[in-house]
Design a protein around this motif. Structure first.
Motif, PDB file in Angstrom:
ATOM      1  N   LEU A  43       0.812  -1.218   0.000  1.00 37.71           N
ATOM      2  CA  LEU A  43       0.000   0.000   0.000  1.00 37.71           C
ATOM      3  C   LEU A  43       0.848   1.272   0.000  1.00 37.71           C
ATOM      4  CD1 LEU A  43      -2.828  -1.095   2.469  1.00 37.71           C
ATOM      5  CD2 LEU A  43      -2.796  -1.177  -0.047  1.00 37.71           C
ATOM      6  N   GLU A  44       1.932   1.264   0.759  1.00 40.12           N
ATOM      7  CA  GLU A  44       2.759   2.474   0.839  1.00 40.12           C
ATOM      8  C   GLU A  44       3.428   2.811  -0.493  1.00 40.12           C
ATOM      9  OE1 GLU A  44       6.685   4.226   3.212  1.00 40.12           O
ATOM     10  OE2 GLU A  44       5.643   2.440   3.963  1.00 40.12           O
ATOM     11  N   PRO A  45       4.127   1.869  -1.172  1.00 40.62           N
ATOM     12  CA  PRO A  45       4.716   2.214  -2.472  1.00 40.62           C
ATOM     13  C   PRO A  45       3.665   2.551  -3.530  1.00 40.62           C
ATOM     14  CG  PRO A  45       4.993  -0.127  -1.994  1.00 40.62           C
ATOM     15  CD  PRO A  45       4.526   0.515  -0.734  1.00 40.62           C
ATOM     16  N   LEU A  46       2.469   1.941  -3.428  1.00 44.96           N
ATOM     17  CA  LEU A  46       1.414   2.275  -4.375  1.00 44.96           C
ATOM     18  C   LEU A  46       0.946   3.713  -4.187  1.00 44.96           C
ATOM     19  CD1 LEU A  46      -0.687  -1.021  -4.400  1.00 44.96           C
ATOM     20  CD2 LEU A  46       0.502   0.009  -6.355  1.00 44.96           C
ATOM     21  N   LYS A  47       0.828   4.162  -2.943  1.00 40.89           N
ATOM     22  CA  LYS A  47       0.455   5.548  -2.669  1.00 40.89           C
ATOM     23  C   LYS A  47       1.531   6.502  -3.177  1.00 40.89           C
ATOM     24  CE  LYS A  47      -1.811   8.951  -0.587  1.00 40.89           C
ATOM     25  NZ  LYS A  47      -0.859  10.054  -0.756  1.00 40.89           N
ATOM     26  N   GLU A  48       2.780   6.148  -2.945  1.00 35.71           N
ATOM     27  CA  GLU A  48       3.897   6.970  -3.419  1.00 35.71           C
ATOM     28  C   GLU A  48       3.906   7.052  -4.937  1.00 35.71           C
ATOM     29  OE1 GLU A  48       7.060   9.471  -3.096  1.00 35.71           O
ATOM     30  OE2 GLU A  48       6.051   8.581  -1.363  1.00 35.71           O
ATOM     31  N   LEU A  49       3.676   5.932  -5.586  1.00 36.40           N
ATOM     32  CA  LEU A  49       3.651   5.905  -7.044  1.00 36.40           C
ATOM     33  C   LEU A  49       2.509   6.754  -7.590  1.00 36.40           C
ATOM     34  CD1 LEU A  49       4.498   2.156  -7.705  1.00 36.40           C
ATOM     35  CD2 LEU A  49       5.754   4.118  -8.629  1.00 36.40           C
ATOM     36  N   SER A  50       1.363   6.656  -6.986  1.00 35.48           N
ATOM     37  CA  SER A  50       0.213   7.434  -7.435  1.00 35.48           C
ATOM     38  C   SER A  50       0.500   8.932  -7.348  1.00 35.48           C
ATOM     39  CB  SER A  50      -1.015   7.075  -6.601  1.00 35.48           C
ATOM     40  OG  SER A  50      -2.153   7.760  -7.082  1.00 35.48           O
ATOM     41  N   ASP A  51       1.090   9.363  -6.244  1.00 36.63           N
ATOM     42  CA  ASP A  51       1.392  10.786  -6.055  1.00 36.63           C
ATOM     43  C   ASP A  51       2.437  11.268  -7.053  1.00 36.63           C
ATOM     44  OD1 ASP A  51      -0.382  10.819  -3.955  1.00 36.63           O
ATOM     45  OD2 ASP A  51       1.159  10.656  -2.387  1.00 36.63           O
ATOM     46  N   ARG A  52       3.495  10.501  -7.225  1.00 35.20           N
ATOM     47  CA  ARG A  52       4.579  10.935  -8.105  1.00 35.20           C
ATOM     48  C   ARG A  52       4.167  10.904  -9.572  1.00 35.20           C
ATOM     49  NH1 ARG A  52       7.741  13.726  -4.692  1.00 35.20           N
ATOM     50  NH2 ARG A  52       7.970  12.552  -2.748  1.00 35.20           N
ATOM     51  N   ILE A  53       3.448   9.895  -9.952  1.00 34.82           N
ATOM     52  CA  ILE A  53       3.003   9.806 -11.351  1.00 34.82           C
ATOM     53  C   ILE A  53       2.037  10.938 -11.676  1.00 34.82           C
ATOM     54  CG2 ILE A  53       1.587   8.410 -12.927  1.00 34.82           C
ATOM     55  CD1 ILE A  53       2.973   5.937 -11.735  1.00 34.82           C
ATOM     56  N   ALA A  54       1.199  11.297 -10.719  1.00 30.74           N
ATOM     57  CA  ALA A  54       0.262  12.400 -10.935  1.00 30.74           C
ATOM     58  C   ALA A  54       0.976  13.740 -11.047  1.00 30.74           C
ATOM     59  CB  ALA A  54      -0.754  12.450  -9.797  1.00 30.74           C
ATOM     60  N   SER A  55       2.134  13.879 -10.389  1.00 28.79           N
ATOM     61  CA  SER A  55       2.866  15.147 -10.409  1.00 28.79           C
ATOM     62  C   SER A  55       3.751  15.307 -11.643  1.00 28.79           C
ATOM     63  CB  SER A  55       3.734  15.271  -9.146  1.00 28.79           C
ATOM     64  OG  SER A  55       4.781  14.318  -9.160  1.00 28.79           O
ATOM     65  N   LEU A  56       3.984  14.220 -12.354  1.00 29.62           N
ATOM     66  CA  LEU A  56       4.905  14.269 -13.493  1.00 29.62           C
ATOM     67  C   LEU A  56       4.424  15.202 -14.614  1.00 29.62           C
ATOM     68  CD1 LEU A  56       7.611  13.178 -14.373  1.00 29.62           C
ATOM     69  CD2 LEU A  56       6.470  11.165 -15.304  1.00 29.62           C
ATOM     70  N   PRO A  57       3.156  15.155 -15.033  1.00 30.98           N
ATOM     71  CA  PRO A  57       2.705  16.073 -16.092  1.00 30.98           C
ATOM     72  C   PRO A  57       2.844  17.544 -15.706  1.00 30.98           C
ATOM     73  CG  PRO A  57       1.153  14.265 -15.840  1.00 30.98           C
ATOM     74  CD  PRO A  57       2.104  14.173 -14.689  1.00 30.98           C
ATOM     75  N   HIS A  58       2.597  17.875 -14.444  1.00 28.00           N
ATOM     76  CA  HIS A  58       2.735  19.266 -14.012  1.00 28.00           C
ATOM     77  C   HIS A  58       4.180  19.733 -14.139  1.00 28.00           C
ATOM     78  CE1 HIS A  58       2.089  22.997 -11.897  1.00 28.00           C
ATOM     79  NE2 HIS A  58       3.008  22.663 -11.002  1.00 28.00           N
ATOM     80  N   CYS A  59       5.121  18.893 -13.756  1.00 27.80           N
ATOM     81  CA  CYS A  59       6.535  19.228 -13.887  1.00 27.80           C
ATOM     82  C   CYS A  59       6.891  19.445 -15.357  1.00 27.80           C
ATOM     83  CB  CYS A  59       7.391  18.121 -13.280  1.00 27.80           C
ATOM     84  SG  CYS A  59       9.177  18.436 -13.319  1.00 27.80           S
ATOM     85  N   LEU A  60       6.348  18.607 -16.223  1.00 27.15           N
ATOM     86  CA  LEU A  60       6.624  18.749 -17.648  1.00 27.15           C
ATOM     87  C   LEU A  60       6.049  20.051 -18.202  1.00 27.15           C
ATOM     88  CD1 LEU A  60       6.008  15.112 -18.933  1.00 27.15           C
ATOM     89  CD2 LEU A  60       8.173  16.341 -18.877  1.00 27.15           C
ATOM     90  N   ARG A  61       4.851  20.426 -17.751  1.00 23.53           N
ATOM     91  CA  ARG A  61       4.253  21.680 -18.229  1.00 23.53           C
ATOM     92  C   ARG A  61       5.117  22.881 -17.856  1.00 23.53           C
ATOM     93  NH1 ARG A  61      -0.672  18.982 -17.100  1.00 23.53           N
ATOM     94  NH2 ARG A  61      -0.707  19.747 -14.949  1.00 23.53           N
ATOM     95  N   LEU A  62       5.750  22.827 -16.696  1.00 23.35           N
ATOM     96  CA  LEU A  62       6.633  23.914 -16.282  1.00 23.35           C
ATOM     97  C   LEU A  62       7.892  23.959 -17.155  1.00 23.35           C
ATOM     98  CD1 LEU A  62       6.390  23.561 -12.397  1.00 23.35           C
ATOM     99  CD2 LEU A  62       5.413  25.384 -13.799  1.00 23.35           C
ATOM    100  N   ILE A  63       8.385  22.797 -17.540  1.00 21.33           N
ATOM    101  CA  ILE A  63       9.539  22.752 -18.443  1.00 21.33           C
ATOM    102  C   ILE A  63       9.148  23.262 -19.818  1.00 21.33           C
ATOM    103  CG2 ILE A  63      11.177  21.213 -19.614  1.00 21.33           C
ATOM    104  CD1 ILE A  63      11.134  19.440 -17.128  1.00 21.33           C
ATOM    105  N   GLN A  64       7.929  22.941 -20.245  1.00 21.50           N
ATOM    106  CA  GLN A  64       7.454  23.337 -21.569  1.00 21.50           C
ATOM    107  C   GLN A  64       7.192  24.837 -21.684  1.00 21.50           C
ATOM    108  OE1 GLN A  64       3.994  20.886 -21.761  1.00 21.50           O
ATOM    109  NE2 GLN A  64       5.099  19.030 -22.362  1.00 21.50           N
ATOM    110  N   THR A  65       7.072  25.518 -20.567  1.00 26.76           N
ATOM    111  CA  THR A  65       6.639  26.912 -20.591  1.00 26.76           C
ATOM    112  C   THR A  65       7.585  27.796 -21.387  1.00 26.76           C
ATOM    113  OG1 THR A  65       5.533  26.657 -18.463  1.00 26.76           O
ATOM    114  CG2 THR A  65       6.025  28.905 -19.177  1.00 26.76           C
ATOM    115  N   ASP A  66       8.837  27.854 -21.004  1.00 27.03           N
ATOM    116  CA  ASP A  66       9.755  28.767 -21.707  1.00 27.03           C
ATOM    117  C   ASP A  66      11.206  28.310 -21.659  1.00 27.03           C
ATOM    118  OD1 ASP A  66       9.802  31.325 -19.069  1.00 27.03           O
ATOM    119  OD2 ASP A  66      10.235  29.189 -19.051  1.00 27.03           O
TER     120      ASP A  66
END
Length: 374
Positions: free
Chosen positions: A76-99
Motif C-alpha cells: 500500500l505504501e509504495p502504491l500511494k507513493e507511485l500514485s502521487d509521483r506519477i500524478a505530479s509528473l505532467p505538471h513538472c513537464l508543463r513547467l519545463i514546456q513553458t519557456d
C-alpha cells in the motif's frame, strides 16, 4: 480474498488509472500551458527526483508483490507513493514546456512517456498475477521483474551523465548527434553499394542484402546516379557534422536562455531532423529498379531541406558573437573571433555550392530521362 489483498488490488487499479491519465496528458497537453516560470535547474532536479521516486517505489512494489509470497499490506505504501509521483509528473513537464525550449521539453516528454508506459505494464501484470480470476499466476514467472528492470533502465539512463539534458542547447546537440549518426549510416550505405561493384566477377554478390532486387544489376546510367547520390550525401553529411563541431559544440549557455535564443536552437534541431528524413528518402531512390521521376522529386525535397538547414544555422555564425540572437550563449575562446566565423561561413558556402552543383547535374540527367529505368 482477504481484505488486504482486495485493498492492494484496488490501489493497483487506482495507480493504473492515474498512469493512464498522465499518459493521456502527455499525448494531448493543455492548450494553454502554465504561465508560471521557474528556474530550469530546479525543474531539472524535480524531474529527476520524481523519476527516482518512481524507480524506488516500483522496486519496493515488485519485492512485496512477488508471486510466490506476496505481502499485500506492505504494497500500500509504495502504491500511494507511485500514485502521487506519477500524478505530479505532467505538471513538472508543463513547467519545463513553458519557456525553456521545445527540444528540451520534447526530450523530457519522451523520457516520461517511456517511464509511464513501463510502469503501466508493471501495474497491469501485477493485477493479472494477483487477481482472483488468475489461476496460473505462477506462469507469469519473472515477467513483472523484467518490466521493473525496464523502468530502472529508463530512469538510470535519464540520471546518467549523458542522460536528461541540462538545457535546450544540450538537448539540441543531443538531437544533432543522433541525426549525424543516421546521416553517416545513409552515406555509408551508398558507399557500400559503390564498393560492391569493384569486383565485376562477383557483381551479383550481396545485392539483395543491400535492398536491390536479386538478379538486377545497375546500368551505366544508374551507376552514375548512385555516384552522384554518394557525392551529394557525403558533402551534405560533412556540412551537418561541421555545424555540430564548429557551431554547436563550442557554445556554452547561461540560464535562463532567452525565448529568441531557444527559438533559434529549436529551429535548428527541427531542420536537422527534417533534413535526415529527406536524406533517408533520397538515398532509398538508388535501389533498383530506379524511377527517375521519384528520384527527381526526392532530390527537390532534399535540396529544399538542405537550404532550410543552412538558413537555420546562419543566426549562429556571427561576425560579432555578442549580437542579440546569441544572448545566453557564449562561444569558446578558440571560436569567438570574427576570423573564425568568417572562415567557417566561407567553408559552409563553398560546401553548399559544391552540393548544389552535384544536385543540378543529377537533376538535369533525370529530366532528360523520358521513361523510368526498370
Amino acid at each position: 480474498m482477504t481484505d488486504q489483498k482486495q485493498q492492494a488490488l484496488v490501489s493497483l487499479g487506482l495507480v493504473l488509472d492515474t498512469t493512464e491519465a498522465s499518459l493521456a496528458s502527455l499525448v494531448n497537453p493543455a492548450e494553454n500551458p502554465t504561465q508560471l516560470s521557474l528556474d530550469l535547474s530546479l525543474l531539472h532536479k524535480d524531474f529527476i527526483s520524481i523519476l527516482s521516486f518512481i524507480y524506488t517505489s516500483t522496486t519496493k512494489l515488485s519485492l512485496v508483490l512477488k508471486s510466490s509470497s506476496p505481502s499485500y499490506k506492505a504494497a500500500l505504501e509504495p502504491l500511494k507513493e507511485l500514485s502521487d509521483r506519477i500524478a505530479s509528473l505532467p505538471h513538472c513537464l508543463r513547467l519545463i514546456q513553458t519557456d525553456h525550449g521545445k527540444t528540451l521539453a520534447a526530450e523530457a516528454t519522451a523520457i516520461a512517456k517511456d517511464v509511464l508506459q513501463s510502469a503501466r505494464a508493471l501495474f497491469q501484470i501485477l493485477i493479472t498475477i494477483h487477481s482472483p480470476q488468475s489461476a496460473s499466476h505462477h506462469n507469469a514467472g519473472d515477467d513483472y521483474l523484467i518490466i521493473t528492470g525496464a523502468v530502472h533502465e529508463i530512469v538510470e539512463k535519464a540520471r546518467s551523465k549523458d542522460g536528461f539534458s541540462k538545457d535546450n542547447l544540450a538537448a539540441v546537440i543531443k538531437v544533432w548527434k543522433c541525426n549525424q549518426e543516421s546521416l553517416d549510416d545513409g552515406k555509408n550505405e551508398v558507399q557500400e553499394t559503390l564498393d560492391s561493384t569493384e569486383d565485376q566477377d562477383d557483381f551479383d554478390n550481396g545485392w539483395d542484402e543491400l535492398g536491390f532486387t536479386p538478379g538486377l544489376k545497375p546500368s551505366a546510367t544508374e551507376m552514375e546516379r548512385i555516384k552522384k547520390i554518394h557525392a551529394i550525401a557525403r558533402l551534405s553529411t560533412l556540412f551537418h557534422q561541421r555545424i555540430l563541431q564548429d557551431v554547436l559544440k563550442p557554445l556554452s549557455s547561461s540560464l535562463p536562455l532567452p525565448s529568441e535564443t531557444n527559438r533559434i536552437l529549436d529551429n535548428l534541431a527541427h531542420a536537422s531532423s527534417d533534413f535526415l528524413a529527406c536524406s533517408d528518402n533520397f538515398v532509398s531512390t538508388m535501389y533498383l529498379p530506379q524511377v527517375a521521376v521519384n528520384m527527381g522529386l526526392e532530390l527537390d525535397s532534399y535540396q529544399r531541406q538542405l537550404t532550410h538547414l543552412q538558413e537555420s544555422m546562419d543566426p549562429l555564425i556571427l561576425d560579432t558573437p555578442s549580437e542579440p540572437q546569441l544572448q545566453g550563449l557564449q562561444p569558446s575562446r578558440t571560436s569567438k573571433t570574427p576570423e573564425h566565423y568568417a572562415k567557417l561561413r566561407k567553408w559552409c558556402t563553398a560546401c553548399i555550392n559544391q552540393v548544389n552543383k552535384n544536385i543540378h547535374e543529377l537533376a538535369r540527367e533525370l529530366k532528360e530521362a523520358e521513361t523510368p529505368i526498370g
